[in-house]
Design a protein around this motif. Structure first.
Motif, PDB file in Angstrom:
ATOM      1  N   ALA A  40       0.833  -1.208   0.000  1.00  0.00           N
ATOM      2  CA  ALA A  40       0.000   0.000   0.000  1.00  0.00           C
ATOM      3  C   ALA A  40       0.867   1.257   0.000  1.00  0.00           C
ATOM      4  CB  ALA A  40      -0.933  -0.001   1.208  1.00  0.00           C
ATOM      5  N   ARG A  41       1.987   1.214   0.668  1.00  0.00           N
ATOM      6  CA  ARG A  41       2.889   2.369   0.753  1.00  0.00           C
ATOM      7  C   ARG A  41       3.943   2.357  -0.364  1.00  0.00           C
ATOM      8  NH1 ARG A  41       3.599   7.463   3.185  1.00  0.00           N
ATOM      9  NH2 ARG A  41       5.816   7.895   3.047  1.00  0.00           N
ATOM     10  N   TYR A  42       4.406   1.145  -0.717  1.00  0.00           N
ATOM     11  CA  TYR A  42       5.475   0.979  -1.707  1.00  0.00           C
ATOM     12  C   TYR A  42       5.006  -0.002  -2.773  1.00  0.00           C
ATOM     13  CZ  TYR A  42       7.803   2.608   2.515  1.00  0.00           C
ATOM     14  OH  TYR A  42       8.125   3.305   3.650  1.00  0.00           O
ATOM     15  N   PRO A  43       4.146   0.436  -3.684  1.00  0.00           N
ATOM     16  CA  PRO A  43       3.548  -0.487  -4.652  1.00  0.00           C
ATOM     17  C   PRO A  43       4.553  -1.162  -5.585  1.00  0.00           C
ATOM     18  CG  PRO A  43       2.879   1.784  -5.102  1.00  0.00           C
ATOM     19  CD  PRO A  43       3.658   1.806  -3.838  1.00  0.00           C
ATOM     20  N   ASP A  44       5.739  -0.585  -5.708  1.00  0.00           N
ATOM     21  CA  ASP A  44       6.756  -1.183  -6.568  1.00  0.00           C
ATOM     22  C   ASP A  44       7.667  -2.160  -5.820  1.00  0.00           C
ATOM     23  OD1 ASP A  44       7.838   0.870  -5.051  1.00  0.00           O
ATOM     24  OD2 ASP A  44       9.305   1.450  -6.568  1.00  0.00           O
ATOM     25  N   ALA A  45       7.422  -2.358  -4.536  1.00  0.00           N
ATOM     26  CA  ALA A  45       8.271  -3.250  -3.739  1.00  0.00           C
ATOM     27  C   ALA A  45       8.148  -4.691  -4.228  1.00  0.00           C
ATOM     28  CB  ALA A  45       7.886  -3.167  -2.264  1.00  0.00           C
ATOM     29  N   THR A  46       9.248  -5.397  -4.088  1.00  0.00           N
ATOM     30  CA  THR A  46       9.260  -6.838  -4.322  1.00  0.00           C
ATOM     31  C   THR A  46       9.166  -7.498  -2.957  1.00  0.00           C
ATOM     32  OG1 THR A  46      10.625  -6.623  -6.296  1.00  0.00           O
ATOM     33  CG2 THR A  46      10.610  -8.781  -5.213  1.00  0.00           C
ATOM     34  N   ILE A  47       8.186  -8.351  -2.787  1.00  0.00           N
ATOM     35  CA  ILE A  47       8.005  -9.054  -1.523  1.00  0.00           C
ATOM     36  C   ILE A  47       8.615 -10.444  -1.660  1.00  0.00           C
ATOM     37  CG2 ILE A  47       6.351  -9.913   0.182  1.00  0.00           C
ATOM     38  CD1 ILE A  47       6.371  -6.831  -0.087  1.00  0.00           C
ATOM     39  N   PHE A  48       9.542 -10.748  -0.792  1.00  0.00           N
ATOM     40  CA  PHE A  48      10.168 -12.075  -0.769  1.00  0.00           C
ATOM     41  C   PHE A  48       9.695 -12.788   0.482  1.00  0.00           C
ATOM     42  CE2 PHE A  48      13.764 -14.696   0.806  1.00  0.00           C
ATOM     43  CZ  PHE A  48      13.627 -15.715  -0.118  1.00  0.00           C
ATOM     44  N   CYS A  49       9.103 -13.955   0.303  1.00  0.00           N
ATOM     45  CA  CYS A  49       8.619 -14.754   1.425  1.00  0.00           C
ATOM     46  C   CYS A  49       9.287 -16.131   1.354  1.00  0.00           C
ATOM     47  CB  CYS A  49       7.103 -14.885   1.371  1.00  0.00           C
ATOM     48  SG  CYS A  49       6.440 -15.867   2.730  1.00  0.00           S
ATOM     49  N   PRO A  50      10.239 -16.401   2.238  1.00  0.00           N
ATOM     50  CA  PRO A  50      10.939 -17.679   2.207  1.00  0.00           C
ATOM     51  C   PRO A  50      10.015 -18.884   2.343  1.00  0.00           C
ATOM     52  CG  PRO A  50      12.007 -16.161   3.723  1.00  0.00           C
ATOM     53  CD  PRO A  50      10.739 -15.517   3.281  1.00  0.00           C
ATOM     54  N   VAL A  51       8.944 -18.752   3.099  1.00  0.00           N
ATOM     55  CA  VAL A  51       8.014 -19.872   3.276  1.00  0.00           C
ATOM     56  C   VAL A  51       7.352 -20.227   1.952  1.00  0.00           C
ATOM     57  CG1 VAL A  51       5.870 -20.593   4.402  1.00  0.00           C
ATOM     58  CG2 VAL A  51       7.631 -19.447   5.709  1.00  0.00           C
ATOM     59  N   THR A  52       6.921 -19.212   1.226  1.00  0.00           N
ATOM     60  CA  THR A  52       6.321 -19.456  -0.086  1.00  0.00           C
ATOM     61  C   THR A  52       7.329 -20.132  -1.007  1.00  0.00           C
ATOM     62  OG1 THR A  52       4.866 -17.557   0.173  1.00  0.00           O
ATOM     63  CG2 THR A  52       5.214 -18.353  -2.076  1.00  0.00           C
ATOM     64  N   ALA A  53       8.558 -19.644  -1.015  1.00  0.00           N
ATOM     65  CA  ALA A  53       9.596 -20.230  -1.868  1.00  0.00           C
ATOM     66  C   ALA A  53       9.877 -21.678  -1.478  1.00  0.00           C
ATOM     67  CB  ALA A  53      10.871 -19.396  -1.785  1.00  0.00           C
ATOM     68  N   LEU A  54       9.922 -21.963  -0.198  1.00  0.00           N
ATOM     69  CA  LEU A  54      10.173 -23.338   0.264  1.00  0.00           C
ATOM     70  C   LEU A  54       9.024 -24.251  -0.137  1.00  0.00           C
ATOM     71  CD1 LEU A  54      12.268 -24.996   1.888  1.00  0.00           C
ATOM     72  CD2 LEU A  54      10.824 -24.592   3.897  1.00  0.00           C
ATOM     73  N   HIS A  55       7.799 -23.785   0.057  1.00  0.00           N
ATOM     74  CA  HIS A  55       6.628 -24.583  -0.325  1.00  0.00           C
ATOM     75  C   HIS A  55       6.588 -24.831  -1.823  1.00  0.00           C
ATOM     76  CE1 HIS A  55       4.087 -23.803   3.541  1.00  0.00           C
ATOM     77  NE2 HIS A  55       5.208 -24.423   3.775  1.00  0.00           N
ATOM     78  N   GLU A  56       6.922 -23.808  -2.601  1.00  0.00           N
ATOM     79  CA  GLU A  56       6.925 -23.977  -4.056  1.00  0.00           C
ATOM     80  C   GLU A  56       7.955 -25.015  -4.490  1.00  0.00           C
ATOM     81  OE1 GLU A  56       7.538 -19.989  -5.471  1.00  0.00           O
ATOM     82  OE2 GLU A  56       5.410 -19.467  -5.254  1.00  0.00           O
ATOM     83  N   THR A  57       9.102 -25.006  -3.854  1.00  0.00           N
ATOM     84  CA  THR A  57      10.169 -25.945  -4.207  1.00  0.00           C
ATOM     85  C   THR A  57       9.765 -27.387  -3.930  1.00  0.00           C
ATOM     86  OG1 THR A  57      11.847 -24.282  -3.718  1.00  0.00           O
ATOM     87  CG2 THR A  57      12.587 -26.582  -3.804  1.00  0.00           C
ATOM     88  N   PHE A  58       9.064 -27.614  -2.831  1.00  0.00           N
ATOM     89  CA  PHE A  58       8.768 -28.980  -2.401  1.00  0.00           C
ATOM     90  C   PHE A  58       7.287 -29.339  -2.464  1.00  0.00           C
ATOM     91  CE2 PHE A  58      12.866 -27.961  -0.573  1.00  0.00           C
ATOM     92  CZ  PHE A  58      13.603 -29.080  -0.952  1.00  0.00           C
ATOM     93  N   ALA A  59       6.485 -28.573  -3.188  1.00  0.00           N
ATOM     94  CA  ALA A  59       5.039 -28.799  -3.249  1.00  0.00           C
ATOM     95  C   ALA A  59       4.683 -30.216  -3.671  1.00  0.00           C
ATOM     96  CB  ALA A  59       4.388 -27.782  -4.183  1.00  0.00           C
ATOM     97  N   GLU A  60       5.398 -30.747  -4.618  1.00  0.00           N
ATOM     98  CA  GLU A  60       5.084 -32.090  -5.125  1.00  0.00           C
ATOM     99  C   GLU A  60       5.502 -33.190  -4.162  1.00  0.00           C
ATOM    100  OE1 GLU A  60       6.659 -32.642  -9.044  1.00  0.00           O
ATOM    101  OE2 GLU A  60       5.879 -30.710  -9.735  1.00  0.00           O
ATOM    102  N   HIS A  61       6.268 -32.835  -3.140  1.00  0.00           N
ATOM    103  CA  HIS A  61       6.809 -33.842  -2.224  1.00  0.00           C
ATOM    104  C   HIS A  61       6.358 -33.625  -0.779  1.00  0.00           C
ATOM    105  CE1 HIS A  61       9.394 -35.040  -5.514  1.00  0.00           C
ATOM    106  NE2 HIS A  61       9.739 -33.778  -5.660  1.00  0.00           N
ATOM    107  N   ALA A  62       5.291 -32.870  -0.574  1.00  0.00           N
ATOM    108  CA  ALA A  62       4.873 -32.507   0.782  1.00  0.00           C
ATOM    109  C   ALA A  62       4.630 -33.723   1.668  1.00  0.00           C
ATOM    110  CB  ALA A  62       3.628 -31.627   0.737  1.00  0.00           C
ATOM    111  N   ASP A  63       3.907 -34.717   1.168  1.00  0.00           N
ATOM    112  CA  ASP A  63       3.619 -35.895   1.980  1.00  0.00           C
ATOM    113  C   ASP A  63       4.884 -36.694   2.279  1.00  0.00           C
ATOM    114  OD1 ASP A  63       0.932 -35.265   2.094  1.00  0.00           O
ATOM    115  OD2 ASP A  63       0.399 -36.535   0.378  1.00  0.00           O
ATOM    116  N   GLN A  64       5.740 -36.859   1.270  1.00  0.00           N
ATOM    117  CA  GLN A  64       6.986 -37.584   1.491  1.00  0.00           C
ATOM    118  C   GLN A  64       7.894 -36.834   2.463  1.00  0.00           C
ATOM    119  OE1 GLN A  64       6.358 -36.761  -2.050  1.00  0.00           O
ATOM    120  NE2 GLN A  64       6.661 -38.666  -3.175  1.00  0.00           N
TER     121      GLN A  64
END
Length: 174
Positions: A40-64
């Motif tokens: 809202a204050r910095y509309p051009d900001a890049t938001i980095f969320c390590p949790v999202t990145a970790l989940h994306e990397t291992f999404a296909e292997h969550a149960d394993q």
């Protein structure tokens, strides 16, 4: 207002597992509130969320992955060389994400009334790299939090108010 970078990178860190066992996690709704306040204050900001990145990397292997971590519970002593390959892989990705977190222009850490070792690692990485650490936590007497925080706010509401009034501007100056 100070000049700021055209596209600042803001990392959102915060409690995920805390002291919970297994795959139980804390409510992650705070991530969207932090993200919304920043954008809202910095509309051009890049938001980095390590949790999202970790989940994306291992999404296909969550149960394993859950099973691999559960297998560690049965071991009286866990030796690195005996860890399942998937645990070793997620461990390496986690380390990479902590390193990347420490390179963001600002790290925003959400540490409610429970500690988070992963968040502490991200805070230390940012602090060690000379990056501002804005911590949202009522634990203003915890030595690790006080030692790594540039700004320490008691609540999400206080963070939202600070951001909306330009409180991050000086931390984003060039």
């Amino acid at each position: 207002m100070n000049a700021r970078r055209s596209s600042p990178v803001i990392c959102i860190a915060g409690v995920v597992q805390g002291s919970r066992r297994g795959t139980d996690t804390a409510d992650q709704g705070y991530r969207e509130r932090i993200r919304a306040a920043v954008l809202a204050r910095y509309p051009d900001a890049t938001i980095f969320c390590p949790v999202t990145a970790l989940h994306e990397t291992f999404a296909e292997h969550a149960d394993q992955l859950a099973g691999a971590f559960m297998s560690l519970q049965a071991q009286p002593v866990v030796m690195e060389q005996e860890m399942p390959e998937l645990v070793l892989a997620v461990r390496e990705r986690f380390r990479d994400l902590v390193h990347h977190s420490g390179r963001a222009d600002v790290l925003v850490a959400y540490v409610p009334a429970e500690l988070s070792m992963g968040t502490a690692m991200e805070m230390w990485a940012a602090y060690s790299n000379g990056r501002p650490v804005v911590t949202i936590s009522p634990m203003n007497q915890n030595l690790a939090i006080v030692s790594t925080s540039t700004v320490l706010l008691p609540s999400l509401e206080a963070f939202e108010a600070m951001v909306s009034t330009g409180g991050l501007d000086r931390h984003l100056s060039t």
